[in-house]
Scaffold this active site. Structure first.
Site, PDB file in Angstrom:
ATOM      1  N   HIS A 154       1.328   8.261  34.097  1.00 21.33           N
ATOM      2  CA  HIS A 154       1.093   9.119  32.931  1.00 21.33           C
ATOM      3  C   HIS A 154       2.396   9.255  32.144  1.00 21.33           C
ATOM      4  CE1 HIS A 154      -0.088  12.363  30.398  1.00 21.33           C
ATOM      5  NE2 HIS A 154       0.602  13.288  31.029  1.00 21.33           N
ATOM      6  N   HIS A 198       7.056  12.391  23.126  1.00 20.86           N
ATOM      7  CA  HIS A 198       6.223  13.353  23.834  1.00 20.86           C
ATOM      8  C   HIS A 198       5.904  14.527  22.910  1.00 20.86           C
ATOM      9  CE1 HIS A 198       5.306  15.313  28.009  1.00 20.86           C
ATOM     10  NE2 HIS A 198       4.267  15.268  27.197  1.00 20.86           N
TER      11      HIS A 198
END
Length: 389
Positions: A154, A198
């Site tokens: 992930h 992110h």
């Protein structure tokens, strides 16, 4: 060690991402009216913001199947070190590397096999045994891509030291060398350049997508018997054309698999051997805005795969279908799936909801057995205890 995973299953994947196949059709896009909670950190588009493709008719991309292309060659010869495609390193005279392009019996050959060896007998009593691992296991070579469970990373690119938004302690090469075979990460377009960031590039910027793809291409080139899946998170919901330049300039696109139809059903995928012999060893998915009629090697995720809840906070990790919304149990069974298995805690900071990784339970979450373990979720999903919302 900070490390968060997905399980990528032909039927289930644990953040885990799951793959599934559908039925080759020309996609027509319809906006979903189901709102998915937007939990801080990793953004999931909500309501009509995100479009999920609904496939109403089958579309053939090309008529010659992958297995058909190599069937006449691969089933009539034993390939020593897969010399059909000039791989480096040769096996010792006492070993045999056998990669075959179909499940039909392979004729037995005598002596040391070569790329030009042909059969003088159709007997199957003395078939050579494959000794070359595909994705680390010889027994996976003749399995279809849709019948293999893979562990995924992930937010694979987010291994920036001393950044609280990082999800991985080790970088891409370590991940792949440790056995990770599916890579997921969120991209953002900034001033015409695609970056892996992110949530925001102000929070964590792991560099350009081209740089990440270039590193992946280097690894793929050096590991000719491995098939890798790349799931691109289109964080800004931009047009798919924005991804072709970094994929092609990096060299990764030349390894990209183009399916013969849209969408691919669970049983439609080629075997790992077929992908390896053809050197189409990178399967690329994108979560939103993929258009296989325009870029055939960037596959639409949610018409061929479903996912369990994103950014889960429930330690029991139920195998519950979250995306795409309103998918029937019958249709889910015909697709790959990803089981998201990364434990998070929801916090409130300055009046805003924020989801952060539950690092204190990292060992239990990534364990093989026990409550809340990756192994337990894999077993539950493999038993197809799939719940639809």
């Amino acid at each position: 060690m900070l490390s968060f995973t997905f399980l990528f299953l032909a039927s289930a994947y644990a953040q885990s991402n799951a793959l599934y196949s559908g039925s080759n059709t020309l996609p027509t896009t319809a906006s979903s009216t189901t709102s998915i909670p937007n939990l801080g950190g990793d953004i999931i588009p909500t309501g009509t913001e995100a479009s999920y493709q609904t496939l109403n008719s089958t579309r053939t991309l090309y008529t010659r199947s992958l297995s058909g292309e190599i069937e006449n060659v691969a089933t009539t010869m034993a390939v020593a070190n897969a010399s059909l495609i000039s791989f480096p390193a040769s096996p010792s005279p006492s070993s045999v590397t056998l990669l075959q392009g179909s499940n039909r019996p392979t004729p037995a050959v005598s002596g040391k096999p070569t790329a030009n060896s042909t059969s003088s007998s159709t007997s199957t009593s003395e078939q050579p045994t494959n000794t070359q691992p595909c994705n680390n296991y010889p027994e996976l070579c003749d399995r279809k891509y849709g019948n293999i469970t893979q562990v995924a990373a992930h937010n694979s690119p987010f291994s920036v030291p001393n950044n609280a938004a990082s999800n991985q302690a080790l970088g891409l090469f370590h991940q792949l060398n440790d056995g990770i075979r599916m890579l997921q990460g969120q991209t953002h377009l900034v001033n015409g350049t695609m970056y892996y960031c992110h949530t925001s590039c102000d929070i964590l910027n792991a560099g350009t997508a081209e740089s990440y793809f270039t590193d992946l291409e280097r690894w793929v080139q050096r590991h000719p018997y491995d098939v890798v899946t790349l799931l691109i998170g289109n964080g800004d919901l931009v047009d798919v054309g924005n991804f072709t330049a970094p994929l092609e300039l990096s060299g990764l696109a030349r390894y990209a698999y183009i399916p013969p139809k849209i969408p691919m059903g669970i049983d439609d995928w080629p075997t790992l051997s077929e992908l390896i012999l053809r050197q189409k060893r990178v399967i690329i998915f994108m979560d939103y805005e993929a258009d296989q009629a325009v870029v055939p090697y960037i596959l639409d995720e949610f018409s061929q795969m479903w996912e369990t809840p994103f950014s889960p906070t429930n330690r029991s990790f139920p195998c519950t279908l979250e995306r795409p919304p309103d998918l029937s149990r019958e249709d889910a069974g015909q697709r790959l799936y990803m089981a998201n298995h990364n434990l998070n805690t929801e916090l409130t900071l300055l009046g805003s909801s924020l989801v952060v990784a539950t690092v204190s339970l990292l060992e239990e979450t990534n364990s093989v057995t026990g409550f809340g373990s990756l192994g337990a979720m894999a077993r539950d999903c493999n038993g197809m205890n799939v719940l639809t919302n």
